[in-house]
Write a protein that holds these residues in place. Sequence first.
Motif, PDB file in Angstrom:
ATOM      1  N   GLY A 287       1.095  -1.410  -0.105  1.00 32.71           N
ATOM      2  CA  GLY A 287       0.264   0.050  -0.368  1.00 32.71           C
ATOM      3  C   GLY A 287       0.914   1.258  -0.386  1.00 32.71           C
ATOM      4  N   ALA A 288      -0.161   2.285   1.388  1.00 34.59           N
ATOM      5  CA  ALA A 288       1.390   3.221   0.582  1.00 34.59           C
ATOM      6  C   ALA A 288       2.480   3.680   2.238  1.00 34.59           C
ATOM      7  N   SER A 289       2.620   2.202   2.123  1.00 31.61           N
ATOM      8  CA  SER A 289       3.686   2.179   3.656  1.00 31.61           C
ATOM      9  C   SER A 289       4.797   3.280   3.170  1.00 31.61           C
ATOM     10  N   GLU A 290       5.694   3.175   4.263  1.00 33.96           N
ATOM     11  CA  GLU A 290       6.742   4.455   4.121  1.00 33.96           C
ATOM     12  C   GLU A 290       7.165   3.337   3.612  1.00 33.96           C
ATOM     13  N   GLU A 291       7.917   2.329   4.104  1.00 33.39           N
ATOM     14  CA  GLU A 291       8.612   1.299   3.509  1.00 33.39           C
ATOM     15  C   GLU A 291       7.971   1.206   1.825  1.00 33.39           C
ATOM     16  N   ALA A 292       6.895   1.308   1.525  1.00 35.66           N
ATOM     17  CA  ALA A 292       7.478   1.458   0.290  1.00 35.66           C
ATOM     18  C   ALA A 292       7.491   2.354  -1.055  1.00 35.66           C
ATOM     19  N   VAL A 293       7.665   3.328   0.428  1.00 38.42           N
ATOM     20  CA  VAL A 293       8.197   4.987  -0.216  1.00 38.42           C
ATOM     21  C   VAL A 293       9.454   4.424  -0.552  1.00 38.42           C
ATOM     22  N   ILE A 294      10.004   3.869   0.587  1.00 39.98           N
ATOM     23  CA  ILE A 294      11.506   4.020   0.499  1.00 39.98           C
ATOM     24  C   ILE A 294      11.946   2.781  -0.665  1.00 39.98           C
ATOM     25  N   ALA A 295      11.516   1.485  -0.072  1.00 40.13           N
ATOM     26  CA  ALA A 295      11.473   0.795  -1.647  1.00 40.13           C
ATOM     27  C   ALA A 295      11.715   1.168  -2.808  1.00 40.13           C
ATOM     28  N   THR A 296      10.194   2.320  -2.926  1.00 43.28           N
ATOM     29  CA  THR A 296       9.819   2.814  -4.577  1.00 43.28           C
ATOM     30  C   THR A 296      10.957   3.498  -4.707  1.00 43.28           C
ATOM     31  N   ALA A 297      11.857   4.429  -4.333  1.00 44.66           N
ATOM     32  CA  ALA A 297      13.049   5.480  -3.743  1.00 44.66           C
ATOM     33  C   ALA A 297      13.923   4.440  -4.210  1.00 44.66           C
ATOM     34  N   MET A 298      14.603   3.765  -3.394  1.00 48.71           N
ATOM     35  CA  MET A 298      15.745   3.056  -3.962  1.00 48.71           C
ATOM     36  C   MET A 298      15.698   2.000  -5.520  1.00 48.71           C
ATOM     37  N   ILE A 299      14.118   1.586  -5.577  1.00 45.23           N
ATOM     38  CA  ILE A 299      14.860   1.102  -6.827  1.00 45.23           C
ATOM     39  C   ILE A 299      14.757   2.034  -8.391  1.00 45.23           C
ATOM     40  N   GLN A 300      14.079   3.560  -7.482  1.00 45.62           N
ATOM     41  CA  GLN A 300      14.295   4.288  -9.323  1.00 45.62           C
ATOM     42  C   GLN A 300      15.864   4.494  -8.818  1.00 45.62           C
ATOM     43  N   ILE A 301      16.850   4.726  -7.841  1.00 44.04           N
ATOM     44  CA  ILE A 301      17.869   5.359  -7.428  1.00 44.04           C
ATOM     45  C   ILE A 301      19.058   4.456  -8.690  1.00 44.04           C
ATOM     46  N   THR A 302      18.488   2.834  -7.629  1.00 41.22           N
ATOM     47  CA  THR A 302      19.175   1.762  -8.395  1.00 41.22           C
ATOM     48  C   THR A 302      19.478   1.512 -10.176  1.00 41.22           C
ATOM     49  N   ASP A 303      17.633   1.788 -11.197  1.00 46.23           N
ATOM     50  CA  ASP A 303      17.312   1.941 -11.914  1.00 46.23           C
ATOM     51  C   ASP A 303      18.728   3.145 -12.775  1.00 46.23           C
ATOM     52  N   GLY A 304      18.324   4.358 -12.107  1.00 45.76           N
ATOM     53  CA  GLY A 304      18.560   5.748 -12.809  1.00 45.76           C
ATOM     54  C   GLY A 304      20.230   4.901 -12.560  1.00 45.76           C
ATOM     55  N   LEU A 305      20.681   4.332 -12.027  1.00 47.82           N
ATOM     56  CA  LEU A 305      22.469   4.337 -11.246  1.00 47.82           C
ATOM     57  C   LEU A 305      23.070   3.190 -12.735  1.00 47.82           C
ATOM     58  N   HIS A 306      21.798   1.609 -12.847  1.00 49.93           N
ATOM     59  CA  HIS A 306      21.650   1.292 -13.342  1.00 49.93           C
ATOM     60  C   HIS A 306      22.845   0.158 -13.012  1.00 49.93           C
ATOM     61  N   LEU A 307      22.465   0.253 -11.364  1.00 46.98           N
ATOM     62  CA  LEU A 307      22.548  -1.075 -10.654  1.00 46.98           C
ATOM     63  C   LEU A 307      21.484  -1.862 -10.708  1.00 46.98           C
TER      64      LEU A 307
END
Length: 778
Positions: free
Chosen positions: A703-723
């Motif tokens: 859902g809209a939990s804080e963990e989900a927000v953090i997990a979403t931010a991390m996948i965006q960072i890794t995708d952007g850095l090609h990790l």
Amino acid sequence: MTEERPTTRLRLTPLLAAGAVLQVMAILLYAGNSSLQLFSPVWNWLPGIVMSAVAAVTCWRTAGVVASNRAVRRLWRSVALTAGLVAFGVVGDARVTAVAPDLIPRQQHDLFSSVCYALAIAVIIWALLRLPLERQGTSVRFVLDALTIAVTVGVFAWYFMARSAAEGDSQRTTVPMLLLAVLGLLVALAMVKVAVTGMGGLESGTLRWFAAAAAVGTAGGGLFPLVVELRSGFSGSMIFIPATMICVALAADRHRRVAGEPVRRPRRRLFSLVPYAAVAATDLLLLKVSGESGLTVTIVALAATLLTALVVARQVGALRDNGRLLRRVDQQLTQLNEYQDELTHRATHDGLTGLANRALFEQSAQAMLDRDEPFCLALIDLDDFKVINDRLGHAVGDAMLVAVSTRLAASVRGDDVASRLGGDEFGLLLPGVTGPDAIEMLNRLEETMTMPVRAKGHDLLVGASIGVAEARPGTTPAELMRRADLAMYAAKDSGKGKFLLYDEALERTHEADQKLGADLRRAFDAGEFSLVYQPIVGLPGGSWTGLETLIRWQHPEQGFIGPDTFIPIAERTGLIVPLGTWILHTALGQMAAWDAEFGPGVAPRELGVNVSARQLREPGFAGEVREALSFSGVSPDRLVVEVTETAVFDGGVALNTLLEIVRLGVKVALDDFGTGHSSLGLLRTVPANTLKVDKSFVAGIGGASEEAVIATAMIQITDGLHLKAVAEGVETESQAETLYGLGYRFAQGYHFSRPLPPAEVRARLVDGRLARSSGIRN
């Protein structure tokens, strides 16, 4: 040795001016009245009475200034009493002048004056004999010189008395005159002896004024009547008593002015002049007497005088030679003492920094314990100092140690003891300080220590881990250092750059760690450790893409002990280094065995191995990885070194080692990402290929939990850095679906598979049906 002070020049003071006026008045009264008899000789005693009273008051005031020195205070009070007695004696002489003026030239006194003068001489001699002289043997030599003076004066007095009797003037010289001359000269001798041998509380200028006072008083009161014929009612004391008291008053005034300044040591004399002066005077008298006794006696007297002069010359020459030898010996002893002081300093101080060394540090701690003095002991260990030595050289490392030592010495109090115990370890003794106070002081010290230092052209940041132990009854320096050392390593384990105060909980933890550490060593030698492998799968299908190597310990008595319990202890005890080497070789050996049995199409594509911060800081670890890869034959790009953020956050040697490993072709994964320092700057400095998102962010996802927000931010960072992003701790199908919806393509956790022993991994690979359903890929 007392510090030498430049001689204070005689300067005009009201006391000196008044004394000079009185002395001039005494001389004019004597000269004018004795020749013209303008008025009664009684008035000639007035300057002596006034100056004696002034000297008594001045000496008494000086005694009050030096109240802290008992011996000196006693001397000045005795001199004040002496001056007062002389004043009363002069009053008695004035009375005698008025009623019996013929007695004065013959130095005869009434009972009152005689008692006053006798008491004055007795008081001053007793006071001088009680002085604490600085040189041994002074009393014996003084007695011998006193006897020499007594004999010499006695011979002269006898001669003048005999001569007066032969001339029909038997009343000119009397026994009181003889006694007064002898006693006066003894006083003068005592003053001179004190001046040349030294007395702890009086400087030499004051003592010379004393000696001058005694010499003037003796010449006027004792010897003057022996050689000068005086008129009725007149005495040499009318001139010499004011002069004597002026010298006494100036001695007191000088001492009051220089009180509190360093006392000059008197210059050492090679020999005493008193015996030679006595012999010379007696020889002159002998020559005079022999001239009246005929040629034969004169020749014998001349020969005796010449022999005496030759013996004296020979003895003086020998004494001078001895003096030169003594000066040479003194110089050598001085040099020897300087060398001894230097050796003592070297034995108790660090040669590089100049701080106290371990021996002096422990001695100082023991001395504080013996005095039951409250204090704290702190041990300071510089963080990552080895990196400075390895990267910039030992010269820069030494310069940094000197700079840190200077800053440390400048930051502590005057009574504190700063020490370099060895290497990059320093110690502090903080007297009068309890534990909370020590923490407050170390807070300030930490702020100072963390400022960059300049070393050989390099600006270097200084970090230090500090352990503090508070002194308690019954402890020893070794025990205090052990406790502080325990606290220091606990501070270092908690993340460096921190300080910690020892308490009993640390001791219990340490004891448990020691026991478990011993069990770890035994278990390692007995082969009780084993490896298991947890699959890393692709989403959404769950096919294996690699394995993570995990260690297990089955204790023979305690059963299963988790890695979260024994791995930290292995790091603190250093066992993690050989243990990590065993894990690396064993895992790569197992990987090679699977490759040989199943081939590259079926065997796992990648193998992850956890590496600790201690291993990364170990010299030559990159070489061990190279050796393990070479020995197993596994391609470097199939090995993934998993490190935590904390291990490489501070950079330094750990990051350098990681860069060396990457240059071998090995991949890097940041494990448990998000739980450490969480600095995004790590993603720029650490050559990572994979981010493993910690299970704490996965457990509450949805859902809209804080963990989900953090997990979403991390996948965006890794995708952007090609990790590559791997979600850890996936335990439910819902979590796996949510992660896939957020963009995650790799995961691991019990939902897919628990960690498997090698046999079960092999069985899963052999099972064709599992191979078809799981779809193991390259």
